[in-house]
Design an enzyme around this catalytic site. Structure first.
Site, short mmCIF file in Angstrom:
data_model
loop_
_atom_site.label_atom_id
_atom_site.label_comp_id
_atom_site.label_asym_id
_atom_site.label_seq_id
_atom_site.Cartn_x
_atom_site.Cartn_y
_atom_site.Cartn_z
N MET A 6 -1.75 -6.54 6.58
CA MET A 6 -1.47 -5.95 5.27
C MET A 6 -0.07 -6.26 4.77
O MET A 6 0.53 -5.47 4.04
CB MET A 6 -1.66 -4.43 5.34
CG MET A 6 -3.01 -3.99 5.87
SD MET A 6 -3.08 -2.20 6.07
CE MET A 6 -4.53 -2.02 7.11
N SER A 7 0.47 -7.40 5.19
CA SER A 7 1.87 -7.69 4.82
C SER A 7 2.10 -9.20 4.81
O SER A 7 1.17 -9.99 4.67
CB SER A 7 2.81 -7.05 5.85
OG SER A 7 2.67 -7.67 7.11
N ALA A 32 1.73 -7.07 12.95
CA ALA A 32 0.59 -6.70 13.77
C ALA A 32 -0.65 -7.06 12.96
O ALA A 32 -0.67 -6.86 11.75
CB ALA A 32 0.62 -5.20 14.04
N HIS A 41 -4.10 3.19 13.59
CA HIS A 41 -2.70 2.74 13.58
C HIS A 41 -2.00 3.02 14.92
O HIS A 41 -1.19 2.22 15.37
CB HIS A 41 -1.95 3.41 12.42
CG HIS A 41 -0.56 2.90 12.22
ND1 HIS A 41 -0.27 1.55 12.03
CD2 HIS A 41 0.66 3.54 12.19
CE1 HIS A 41 1.05 1.40 11.89
NE2 HIS A 41 1.63 2.59 11.98
N TYR A 76 0.81 -1.22 0.00
CA TYR A 76 0.00 0.00 0.00
C TYR A 76 0.85 1.28 0.00
O TYR A 76 0.34 2.36 -0.26
CB TYR A 76 -1.00 0.03 1.17
CG TYR A 76 -0.37 0.08 2.56
CD1 TYR A 76 0.23 1.23 3.04
CD2 TYR A 76 -0.39 -1.04 3.38
CE1 TYR A 76 0.82 1.27 4.30
CE2 TYR A 76 0.19 -1.01 4.64
CZ TYR A 76 0.80 0.14 5.10
OH TYR A 76 1.38 0.17 6.33
N GLU A 77 2.17 1.13 0.32
CA GLU A 77 3.03 2.32 0.27
C GLU A 77 3.32 2.71 -1.18
O GLU A 77 3.92 3.77 -1.42
CB GLU A 77 4.35 2.03 1.00
CG GLU A 77 4.19 1.86 2.49
CD GLU A 77 5.48 1.42 3.16
OE1 GLU A 77 6.36 2.26 3.38
OE2 GLU A 77 5.62 0.21 3.44
#
Ligand SMILES: O=P(O)(O)O[C@@H]1C[C@H](O)[C@@H](CO)O1
Length: 291
Positions: free
Chosen positions: A221-222, A118, A259, A90-91
């Site tokens: 997300m990773s 996380a 976050h 997403y970056e």
């Protein structure tokens, strides 16, 4: 994001050669620190550390809670390299940039990759602060064609069609559960399925319900792209999710995730995760593949 971006074997090799010229450490184990878990590098002795911005070919971390440093050092007799900060799709990084360090680690002689993240819980038995040993993943971006292995296969790293069954090493998983007991935190320890979604928004209630019905225990997300690349090039993989929040699944629930809250829970539990990972590394059997 350029999904067609290709990185050549030479590019990975150049980064590995540069790192070898800058440190005497030849790591057997690589650790990727999830959001707020950068403290995992603190136990490394005789550290050599490099800002990502100084490493040729390395992408940059842009997310709060990801320091952007690569730290080499000794942990309980094993040489490790630790990423304080990972890269997320997403970056805006291409997936091959997101996973770039994993192939560099392979070229440095790493045998085992430890991935941490996380994650939000969907399973009712998983509470914030719990630790979920990842037994399998659902790579949602991968299922719809966003896979770091897209494009010509580099046979020097691995086969065109790698199997993903059993990608999270069974021996390391049971060792981690055992260590949890010995550390007196067995009530925090679980095993489950992690799903990667693209982010950066957290899930809508309908999405959360869908994931729950599909059998997903925790969502983040990773991780999945890193694991795909690690398995492709023959690394052993261990993964854990620190549960930082419950994913809202009810329209009656007024909770909302952010976050900062994720980072706060990560930091509160980071010492326990650090002890667990340190003990796991100390029990690992490694060859000496130093290159
Ligand atoms: O790097 P990880 O997967 O630990 O980071 C999670 C997912 C998002 O990047 C962020 C959301 O708070 O934390």
């Amino acid at each position: 994001m350029n999904s067609k971006e290709q990185i050549s074997h030479d590019d990975y090799q150049k980064t590995a050669d540069w790192l070898k010229s800058q440190t005497k450490h030849r790591p057997q184990v690589a650790i990727i620190c999830g959001s707020g878990l950068g403290v995992l590098a603190d136990n490394l002795k005789c550290q050599d550390s490099f800002a990502y911005s100084d490493i040729p070919g390395f992408p940059q971390s842009t997310v709060q809670g990801h320091a952007g440093r690569l730290v080499f050092g000794e942990l309980k007799g094993k040489t490790c390299v630790c990423m304080q900060g990972r890269f997320h799709m997403y970056e805006g990084h291409s997936l091959c940039k997101t996973t770039f360090p994993v192939r560099v680690f392979k070229l440095l002689g790493v045998e085992t990759l430890i991935v941490t993240n996380a994650a939000g819980s969907l399973a009712d038995g998983l509470r914030p602060g719990d630790i979920m040993i990842i037994k399998d993943h659902v790579n949602f971006p991968g299922l719809v064609g966003m896979n770091p292995l897209f494009g010509p296969n580099d046979d020097k790293f691995g086969p065109r069609f790698p199997a993903m069954s059993g990608c999270y090493d069974k021996g390391l998983r049971s060792s981690a559960m055992e260590i949890g007991k010995q550390l007196g935190v067995s009530e925090l320890m679980h095993e489950g399925v992690y799903a990667m979604v693209g982010g950066p928004n957290f899930e809508s209630i309908a999405e959360a319900r869908l994931l729950h019905r599909l059998g997903v225990d925790a969502v983040g997300m990773s991780t999945a792209p890193e694991v795909v690349i690690a398995i492709h090039c023959g690394l052993k993989v261990f993964g854990l999710s620190l549960i930082t929040n419950k994913v809202v699944k009810s329209y009656e629930d007024s909770d909302s995730v952010n976050h900062e809250g994720v980072l706060e829970v990560s930091r509160l539990r980071s010492q326990t995760v650090q002890q667990l990972v340190t003990e796991l590394v100390s029990r690992m059997e490694t060859n000496n593949n130093a290159v």
